[in-house]
Design an enzyme around this catalytic site. Structure first.
Site, mmCIF file in Angstrom:
data_model
loop_
_atom_site.group_PDB
_atom_site.id
_atom_site.type_symbol
_atom_site.label_atom_id
_atom_site.label_comp_id
_atom_site.label_asym_id
_atom_site.label_seq_id
_atom_site.Cartn_x
_atom_site.Cartn_y
_atom_site.Cartn_z
ATOM 1 N N ASN A 1 -6.774 -3.089 1.488
ATOM 2 C CA ASN A 1 -7.426 -2.020 0.720
ATOM 3 C C ASN A 1 -8.422 -2.465 -0.348
ATOM 4 O OD1 ASN A 1 -5.883 0.216 1.930
ATOM 5 N ND2 ASN A 1 -4.148 -0.783 0.955
ATOM 6 N N TYR A 2 -8.329 -3.713 -0.806
ATOM 7 C CA TYR A 2 -9.172 -4.109 -1.939
ATOM 8 C C TYR A 2 -10.078 -5.308 -1.668
ATOM 9 C CZ TYR A 2 -6.415 -0.901 -4.754
ATOM 10 O OH TYR A 2 -5.826 0.234 -5.250
ATOM 11 N N LEU A 3 -9.786 -6.077 -0.625
ATOM 12 C CA LEU A 3 -10.575 -7.279 -0.369
ATOM 13 C C LEU A 3 -11.609 -7.032 0.725
ATOM 14 C CD1 LEU A 3 -7.677 -9.895 -0.397
ATOM 15 C CD2 LEU A 3 -9.226 -9.300 -2.265
#
Length: 510
Positions: free
Chosen positions: A467-469
């Site tokens: 979700n964030y990288l």
């Protein structure tokens, strides 16, 4: 049955879980049962538990033919319900099955754990499809709650679950064209932040000295969102009892200020429940201006008072979007997470390392991000046993290596004493050398695996990875380091990030 099949789990030992379960169970009882069953501790679930275990064993011991028949039956269901038409293209649906009833677990120490998740009926479900589409038929004797034709959203069906009153959705699969475009857009917005993040930082540092209290509070909150990757903290939905907070909803009781702590000046100690009731505990040295402002914000306040009493999530988001179109607290998390991964990979990996060592470095870089974003997980129940088994294998491999080395020494000695070269002995020496090398490689692999397991035992690497990288960082790294992308992403993750895996540039910079 729901309670009995969880008897092996620690949840059923927790007071909150047991109290919530018993309260909901009593509501489902008949009048006679309610008068008879009044104390949960006096109930014996042993027989139901044994029956459940027996069913699990039967499933485990199915023959190949039975397993194949089950697989084929499941595939038929997927073929019938697992696809939809999007813009005249056949697309896979993510998860087309509604979660069955059971006992709510939640994450962390959720106050509603143990409550009964009720069965969702067709009358609870909203179907979303095109006006010209053939509306799927509900089960016999039932009707849908509503049939909607909304092309501004991406969900195909929705319903409201009874525990938290949150809306659940049936969505497209992660590898669908629409999802891929949304993903790409999300990371591109975070990359845009890179072009203006320094001016934003300079501005909030100036705002720390503002004459307006609301501007100062906003500056400190933005400092935390940027430096600590805190969530902004959305307003709780009505009926939500979990005392979870984000940056803008922090209370006085959630922070402690230390002029000096552990050799550092101006330390802020955080202790609160974040999203999904996961505890956020951190001791962070901050700049003097932030520390002084926090002391000012705490003056004449009770523990239950808001730390940022002039600020809320709405005001923060409005301010963020004025700094850059599409900017939110989550964009800061995505930006900082991706930057940290990129920097850590450059720092930790060497091209001369073998594949196992490179993957350990990758996981360490990923863990740095997970720690930044507070992505925790409970220690797996089988962790100690799993580590003991791995250690036993390492010890056995060390013994084998010592034995093979001794054998190599003896063969070399024998070849030396012969005087003239013996082809058979030379072949044997080479074989023993190969055996030593293989043993050393296997031992290194096991030792790295043990290190990796120990370091990641309470850190959830998957959340940040999915979700964030920005996946393009990982793909470029894997191609540069000659590590197969399959070692980083599993099959479903590769489907989700197909748009990134197809890229050819090796010098990608977030």
């Amino acid at each position: 049955m729901f309670f009995a099949q969880m008897l092996d789990h620690e949840y059923t030992t927790k007071t909150v879980f047991r109290e919530n379960f018993f309260q909901d169970w009593r509501e489902e009882m008949t009048h006679e049962e309610r008068s008879l069953i009044q104390v949960l501790d006096k109930c014996d679930f042993g027989e139901i538990h044994a029956m459940h275990k027996a069913k699990v064993e039967v499933r485990k011991n199915m023959s190949k033919e039975e397993k194949l028949a089950l697989k084929e039956a499941n595939q038929k269901i997927v073929d019938e319900y697992g696809f939809c038409m999007l813009d005249h293209h056949k697309e896979r649906i993510g998860n087309f099955k509604i979660e069955p009833p059971g006992l709510f677990r939640g994450r962390g120490e959720h106050p509603k754990q143990g409550m009964l998740k009720k069965r969702i009926q067709p009358e609870d479900v909203i179907i979303n499809c095109s006006k010209e589409a053939c509306v799927p038929l509900p089960p016999a004797g039932h009707r849908w709650k509503e049939v909607r034709h909304d092309n501004t959203v991406t969900w195909l069906a929705s319903w409201t679950e009874n525990i938290q009153g949150s809306i659940k959705y049936i969505m497209l699969n992660a590898n669908s064209k629409l999802k891929g475009e949304k993903d790409w857009e999300k990371y591109e917005v975070a990359r845009k932040l890179k072009t203006c993040v320094e001016s934003i930082r300079n501005q909030y540092l100036l705002d720390l000295k503002s004459k307006e209290m609301v501007t100062r509070q906003r500056a400190v909150a933005l400092y935390f969102i940027d430096k600590l990757a805190l969530r902004a903290g959305n307003e709780k939905e009505e009926g939500e009892t979990a005392d979870t907070v984000g940056c803008c909803s922090l209370r006085v009781e959630h922070i402690t200020l230390h002029e000096q702590l552990d050799g550092s000046d101006c330390v802020v100690e955080f202790d609160f429940l974040g999203k999904d009731s996961i505890r956020y505990y951190n001791k962070v040295p901050v700049i003097k201006k932030v520390f002084k402002n926090l002391k000012l914000f705490l003056e004449n306040k009770e523990p239950g008072d808001d730390l940022f009493d002039r600020l809320n999530t709405g005001l923060m988001n409005k301010h963020l979007s004025s700094l850059m179109p599409g900017l939110t607290a989550k964009v800061f998390r995505t930006y900082n997470a991706s930057i940290v991964l990129q920097e850590q990979l450059k720092e930790l990996t060497n091209k001369s390392d073998n594949e196992v060592e490179k993957l350990l470095s990758y996981n360490r870089a990923n863990r740095a991000v997970a720690i930044l974003c507070n992505h925790q997980r409970a220690l797996p129940k089988t962790f100690e046993q799993s580590m003991a088994n791995l250690q036993a294998k390492i010890d056995a491999r060390k013994e084998k290596l010592a034995l093979v080395k001794t054998e190599l020494k003896q063969v070399k000695k024998e070849a030396k004493t012969k005087g003239s070269p013996d082809p058979k002995l030379q072949v044997l020496v080479e074989r023993k050398k190969g055996a030593v090398q293989r043993c050393e490689e296997q031992l290194l692999k096991m030792e790295v695996q043990a290190t990796d397991k120990e370091e990641n035992k309470q850190v959830a690497l998957g959340t940040s990875k999915l979700n964030y990288l920005d996946p393009r960082i990982s793909v470029a790294w894997s191609k540069n380091m000659e590590v197969p992308v399959e070692k980083i992403y599993n099959k479903s993750q590769r489907d989700k990030f197909a748009w990134a895996i197809d890229m050819t540039e090796l010098d990608f910079e977030f």
